[in-house]
Design a protein around this motif. Structure first.
Motif, PDB file in Angstrom:
ATOM      1  N   PHE A 228      27.092  41.672  66.887  1.00  0.00           N
ATOM      2  CA  PHE A 228      27.435  42.995  66.394  1.00  0.00           C
ATOM      3  C   PHE A 228      28.881  42.942  65.912  1.00  0.00           C
ATOM      4  CE2 PHE A 228      23.833  44.032  69.029  1.00  0.00           C
ATOM      5  CZ  PHE A 228      23.210  45.080  68.350  1.00  0.00           C
ATOM      6  N   SER A 229      29.151  43.512  64.752  1.00  0.00           N
ATOM      7  CA  SER A 229      30.472  43.416  64.140  1.00  0.00           C
ATOM      8  C   SER A 229      31.154  44.773  64.065  1.00  0.00           C
ATOM      9  CB  SER A 229      30.336  42.837  62.726  1.00  0.00           C
ATOM     10  OG  SER A 229      31.590  42.817  62.065  1.00  0.00           O
ATOM     11  N   LEU A 230      32.485  44.751  64.046  1.00  0.00           N
ATOM     12  CA  LEU A 230      33.274  45.953  63.802  1.00  0.00           C
ATOM     13  C   LEU A 230      33.619  46.093  62.324  1.00  0.00           C
ATOM     14  CD1 LEU A 230      35.848  45.646  66.731  1.00  0.00           C
ATOM     15  CD2 LEU A 230      33.759  47.017  66.700  1.00  0.00           C
ATOM     16  N   ALA A 231      33.365  45.038  61.553  1.00  0.00           N
ATOM     17  CA  ALA A 231      33.784  45.006  60.154  1.00  0.00           C
ATOM     18  C   ALA A 231      32.688  45.420  59.183  1.00  0.00           C
ATOM     19  CB  ALA A 231      34.267  43.600  59.796  1.00  0.00           C
ATOM     20  N   ALA A 232      31.440  45.432  59.640  1.00  0.00           N
ATOM     21  CA  ALA A 232      30.310  45.737  58.756  1.00  0.00           C
ATOM     22  C   ALA A 232      29.121  46.168  59.601  1.00  0.00           C
ATOM     23  CB  ALA A 232      29.950  44.507  57.924  1.00  0.00           C
ATOM     24  N   PRO A 233      28.139  46.853  58.984  1.00  0.00           N
ATOM     25  CA  PRO A 233      26.929  47.225  59.735  1.00  0.00           C
ATOM     26  C   PRO A 233      26.192  45.992  60.232  1.00  0.00           C
ATOM     27  CG  PRO A 233      27.096  48.470  57.690  1.00  0.00           C
ATOM     28  CD  PRO A 233      28.142  47.396  57.624  1.00  0.00           C
ATOM     29  N   ALA A 251      29.281  50.319  63.836  1.00  0.00           N
ATOM     30  CA  ALA A 251      30.219  50.529  64.940  1.00  0.00           C
ATOM     31  C   ALA A 251      31.046  51.790  64.748  1.00  0.00           C
ATOM     32  CB  ALA A 251      31.133  49.312  65.077  1.00  0.00           C
ATOM     33  N   ALA A 252      31.383  52.111  63.498  1.00  0.00           N
ATOM     34  CA  ALA A 252      32.191  53.295  63.229  1.00  0.00           C
ATOM     35  C   ALA A 252      31.468  54.566  63.669  1.00  0.00           C
ATOM     36  CB  ALA A 252      32.545  53.366  61.747  1.00  0.00           C
ATOM     37  N   ALA A 253      30.136  54.579  63.529  1.00  0.00           N
ATOM     38  CA  ALA A 253      29.354  55.745  63.939  1.00  0.00           C
ATOM     39  C   ALA A 253      29.334  55.903  65.456  1.00  0.00           C
ATOM     40  CB  ALA A 253      27.932  55.625  63.404  1.00  0.00           C
ATOM     41  N   LEU A 254      29.702  54.846  66.167  1.00  0.00           N
ATOM     42  CA  LEU A 254      29.755  54.899  67.636  1.00  0.00           C
ATOM     43  C   LEU A 254      31.154  55.241  68.137  1.00  0.00           C
ATOM     44  CD1 LEU A 254      27.627  51.702  68.395  1.00  0.00           C
ATOM     45  CD2 LEU A 254      26.874  54.086  68.551  1.00  0.00           C
ATOM     46  N   GLY A 255      32.060  55.521  67.202  1.00  0.00           N
ATOM     47  CA  GLY A 255      33.415  55.894  67.583  1.00  0.00           C
ATOM     48  C   GLY A 255      34.395  54.743  67.650  1.00  0.00           C
ATOM     49  N   ALA A 291      33.718  42.896  71.924  1.00  0.00           N
ATOM     50  CA  ALA A 291      33.059  42.414  73.143  1.00  0.00           C
ATOM     51  C   ALA A 291      32.303  43.550  73.823  1.00  0.00           C
ATOM     52  CB  ALA A 291      34.086  41.808  74.092  1.00  0.00           C
ATOM     53  N   LEU A 292      32.915  44.730  73.903  1.00  0.00           N
ATOM     54  CA  LEU A 292      32.243  45.881  74.512  1.00  0.00           C
ATOM     55  C   LEU A 292      31.001  46.273  73.736  1.00  0.00           C
ATOM     56  CD1 LEU A 292      34.941  48.449  75.707  1.00  0.00           C
ATOM     57  CD2 LEU A 292      33.877  46.585  76.968  1.00  0.00           C
ATOM     58  N   LEU A 293      31.096  46.255  72.412  1.00  0.00           N
ATOM     59  CA  LEU A 293      29.949  46.629  71.576  1.00  0.00           C
ATOM     60  C   LEU A 293      28.766  45.703  71.841  1.00  0.00           C
ATOM     61  CD1 LEU A 293      28.652  48.246  69.268  1.00  0.00           C
ATOM     62  CD2 LEU A 293      29.812  46.704  67.650  1.00  0.00           C
ATOM     63  N   ASN A 294      29.031  44.419  71.898  1.00  0.00           N
ATOM     64  CA  ASN A 294      27.954  43.467  72.146  1.00  0.00           C
ATOM     65  C   ASN A 294      27.468  43.531  73.589  1.00  0.00           C
ATOM     66  OD1 ASN A 294      27.407  41.436  69.711  1.00  0.00           O
ATOM     67  ND2 ASN A 294      29.553  42.071  69.642  1.00  0.00           N
ATOM     68  N   ALA A 295      28.389  43.796  74.514  1.00  0.00           N
ATOM     69  CA  ALA A 295      27.979  43.948  75.913  1.00  0.00           C
ATOM     70  C   ALA A 295      27.099  45.179  76.080  1.00  0.00           C
ATOM     71  CB  ALA A 295      29.212  44.046  76.814  1.00  0.00           C
ATOM     72  N   ALA A 296      27.388  46.237  75.322  1.00  0.00           N
ATOM     73  CA  ALA A 296      26.549  47.439  75.379  1.00  0.00           C
ATOM     74  C   ALA A 296      25.118  47.098  74.984  1.00  0.00           C
ATOM     75  CB  ALA A 296      27.116  48.519  74.452  1.00  0.00           C
ATOM     76  N   ALA A 297      24.966  46.266  73.952  1.00  0.00           N
ATOM     77  CA  ALA A 297      23.622  45.846  73.535  1.00  0.00           C
ATOM     78  C   ALA A 297      22.947  45.038  74.633  1.00  0.00           C
ATOM     79  CB  ALA A 297      23.710  45.027  72.247  1.00  0.00           C
ATOM     80  N   ILE A 300      21.642  47.338  77.234  1.00  0.00           N
ATOM     81  CA  ILE A 300      20.425  48.004  76.759  1.00  0.00           C
ATOM     82  C   ILE A 300      19.224  47.075  76.962  1.00  0.00           C
ATOM     83  CG2 ILE A 300      19.222  48.832  74.695  1.00  0.00           C
ATOM     84  CD1 ILE A 300      21.977  49.849  73.700  1.00  0.00           C
ATOM     85  N   VAL A 301      19.390  45.819  76.585  1.00  0.00           N
ATOM     86  CA  VAL A 301      18.317  44.831  76.757  1.00  0.00           C
ATOM     87  C   VAL A 301      17.909  44.727  78.225  1.00  0.00           C
ATOM     88  CG1 VAL A 301      17.759  42.363  76.644  1.00  0.00           C
ATOM     89  CG2 VAL A 301      18.923  43.463  74.730  1.00  0.00           C
ATOM     90  N   ALA A 302      18.915  44.739  79.111  1.00  0.00           N
ATOM     91  CA  ALA A 302      18.659  44.566  80.547  1.00  0.00           C
ATOM     92  C   ALA A 302      18.140  45.837  81.219  1.00  0.00           C
ATOM     93  CB  ALA A 302      19.934  44.111  81.245  1.00  0.00           C
ATOM     94  N   GLY A 303      18.051  46.924  80.459  1.00  0.00           N
ATOM     95  CA  GLY A 303      17.546  48.172  81.024  1.00  0.00           C
ATOM     96  C   GLY A 303      18.568  48.931  81.845  1.00  0.00           C
ATOM     97  N   LYS A 304      19.839  48.533  81.755  1.00  0.00           N
ATOM     98  CA  LYS A 304      20.900  49.226  82.485  1.00  0.00           C
ATOM     99  C   LYS A 304      21.390  50.460  81.736  1.00  0.00           C
ATOM    100  CE  LYS A 304      21.536  46.369  86.032  1.00  0.00           C
ATOM    101  NZ  LYS A 304      21.452  46.795  87.451  1.00  0.00           N
ATOM    102  N   ALA A 305      21.338  50.410  80.411  1.00  0.00           N
ATOM    103  CA  ALA A 305      21.819  51.505  79.575  1.00  0.00           C
ATOM    104  C   ALA A 305      20.709  51.981  78.657  1.00  0.00           C
ATOM    105  CB  ALA A 305      23.029  51.057  78.753  1.00  0.00           C
ATOM    106  N   ALA A 306      20.671  53.284  78.410  1.00  0.00           N
ATOM    107  CA  ALA A 306      19.634  53.851  77.550  1.00  0.00           C
ATOM    108  C   ALA A 306      19.998  53.738  76.087  1.00  0.00           C
ATOM    109  CB  ALA A 306      19.396  55.319  77.916  1.00  0.00           C
ATOM    110  N   ASP A 307      21.296  53.731  75.780  1.00  0.00           N
ATOM    111  CA  ASP A 307      21.736  53.678  74.384  1.00  0.00           C
ATOM    112  C   ASP A 307      23.140  53.081  74.329  1.00  0.00           C
ATOM    113  OD1 ASP A 307      23.476  55.731  75.236  1.00  0.00           O
ATOM    114  OD2 ASP A 307      22.078  57.288  74.578  1.00  0.00           O
ATOM    115  N   PHE A 308      23.692  52.992  73.115  1.00  0.00           N
ATOM    116  CA  PHE A 308      25.001  52.354  72.956  1.00  0.00           C
ATOM    117  C   PHE A 308      26.119  53.163  73.621  1.00  0.00           C
ATOM    118  CE2 PHE A 308      22.916  49.653  69.876  1.00  0.00           C
ATOM    119  CZ  PHE A 308      23.623  48.460  70.010  1.00  0.00           C
ATOM    120  N   LYS A 309      26.020  54.479  73.577  1.00  0.00           N
ATOM    121  CA  LYS A 309      27.048  55.301  74.204  1.00  0.00           C
ATOM    122  C   LYS A 309      27.140  54.984  75.700  1.00  0.00           C
ATOM    123  CE  LYS A 309      28.482  60.087  75.011  1.00  0.00           C
ATOM    124  NZ  LYS A 309      28.163  61.529  74.783  1.00  0.00           N
TER     125      LYS A 309
END
Length: 337
Positions: A228-233, A251-255, A291-297, A300-309
């Protein structure tokens, strides 16, 4: 040369696709040393020129899995964050592994030495003081004791050493870069998989489904980053059970701030270890955010988080609570025991 392999080689050179079982047997013949160097080179180069299909990737992964050493941690489910490797960014997937472990996810990550880039995941772990050349029982013990363990590809996939010099001589990406991440020695069924081409995202998601993964995110960003990148979708395929959903993440849409790719660039092992440590210590930067953006994903994969937020919040807590750094210290201690 086996008549079966000869037929498969001719099919590849003619630009025709192999069915899954035929691909499995063909690669098995190559990595078992049955093909000459010229035949193996023609097989790999032919596939590189034509491009591999989902069925071929599945068959190749099966061949590698059949010949791999196995590790059996008692913890489950296990998350794999190994990707196809970046020649530009710092070791993002390795950093993500520590953040995910700090959030309570059991991580079993494959690592390797640099081939195309300056610093592979194994190289940065060496610089951090983590021993990665461990036998199966020791690597499994790291997962059980520290919640995270590393599996050196060259140790757990000895059959691939027969084509190591070929891959080095070609000096370009081949299907092996796609197949190794699909052959986790601990049998991880959760995976965050970064790939180097957006066209491969749905292909790899279908391959993971066919290979029995329970949950996965496959990602490639439009700036060429295999994360996941901060520079492009980022182009994403999300596997949940039998369903695959495709979408893009900005990433910009996620703040998060839009960043230049140069702000998350890596260097040699010492430089990347410094970046990784700074992130785990909570130092805010573009590297911290990616790193946080990719960790959020991963969460999500591990079922710990429902979404990126929610995933971003959990990843931040993993770092700020020092649990991510604790995962590094824990696996360092376990690996040296």
């Amino acid at each position: 040369m086996s008549r079966t392999f000869s037929d498969s080689l001719q099919e590849v050179l003619a630009g025709r696709a192999l069915e899954t079982d035929r691909a499995r047997r063909a690669l098995g013949f190559v990595i078992d040393g049955g093909a000459t160097a010229a035949q193996a080179g023609a097989f790999v180069a032919g596939l590189a020129l034509r491009g591999v299909t989902c069925d071929e990737i599945v068959g190749f992964a099966q061949a590698v899995r059949e010949r791999s050493l196995k590790a059996k941690p008692s913890r489950a489910p296990l998350l794999e964050t190994c990707g196809t490797g970046s020649a530009v960014a710092f070791n993002i997937s390795t950093t993500v592994a520590f953040i995910a472990a700090g959030a309570g996810v059991a991580v079993a990550k494959q690592v390797s030495r640099a081939v195309l880039g300056r610093c592979g995941s194994a190289d940065v772990l060496d610089a951090l003081g983590v021993r990665v050349d461990l036998p199966p029982e020791s690597a499994a013990r790291c997962v059980d004791e520290a919640g995270i363990g590393f599996f050196l590809s060259s140790r757990f996939h000895p059959a691939l050493q027969s084509v190591a010099s070929l891959r080095q001589d070609l000096g370009a990406r081949t299907f092996f870069d796609l197949v190794e991440p699909l052959a986790n020695p601990a049998g991880a069924r959760l995976q965050l998989l970064g790939v180097y081409s957006t066209a491969l995202v749905p292909v790899l998601a279908r391959a993971l489904k066919a290979l029995g993964s329970d949950s996965a995110v496959v990602v490639s960003s439009r700036d060429g980053l295999d994360e996941f990148s901060l520079a492009a979708p980022s182009v994403v395929a999300r596997l949940r059970g039998e369903r695959i959903e495709e979408y893009e993440v900005d990433a910009a849409a996620l703040g998060l701030l839009r960043r230049q790719a140069t702000e998350t660039a890596g260097g040699d092992a010492a430089a990347n270890a410094k970046i990784l440590l700074a992130i785990l210590k909570g130092e805010r930067s573009a590297a911290f955010e990616v790193a946080l953006l990719n960790a959020a994903a991963a969460l999500i994969v591990a079922g710990k988080a429902a979404d990126f937020k929610e995933g971003l919040a959990m990843a931040t807590e993993s770092v700020d609570s020092c649990r991510a750094l604790g995962a590094l210290e824990g696996v360092k201690k376990a690996s040296l025991a």
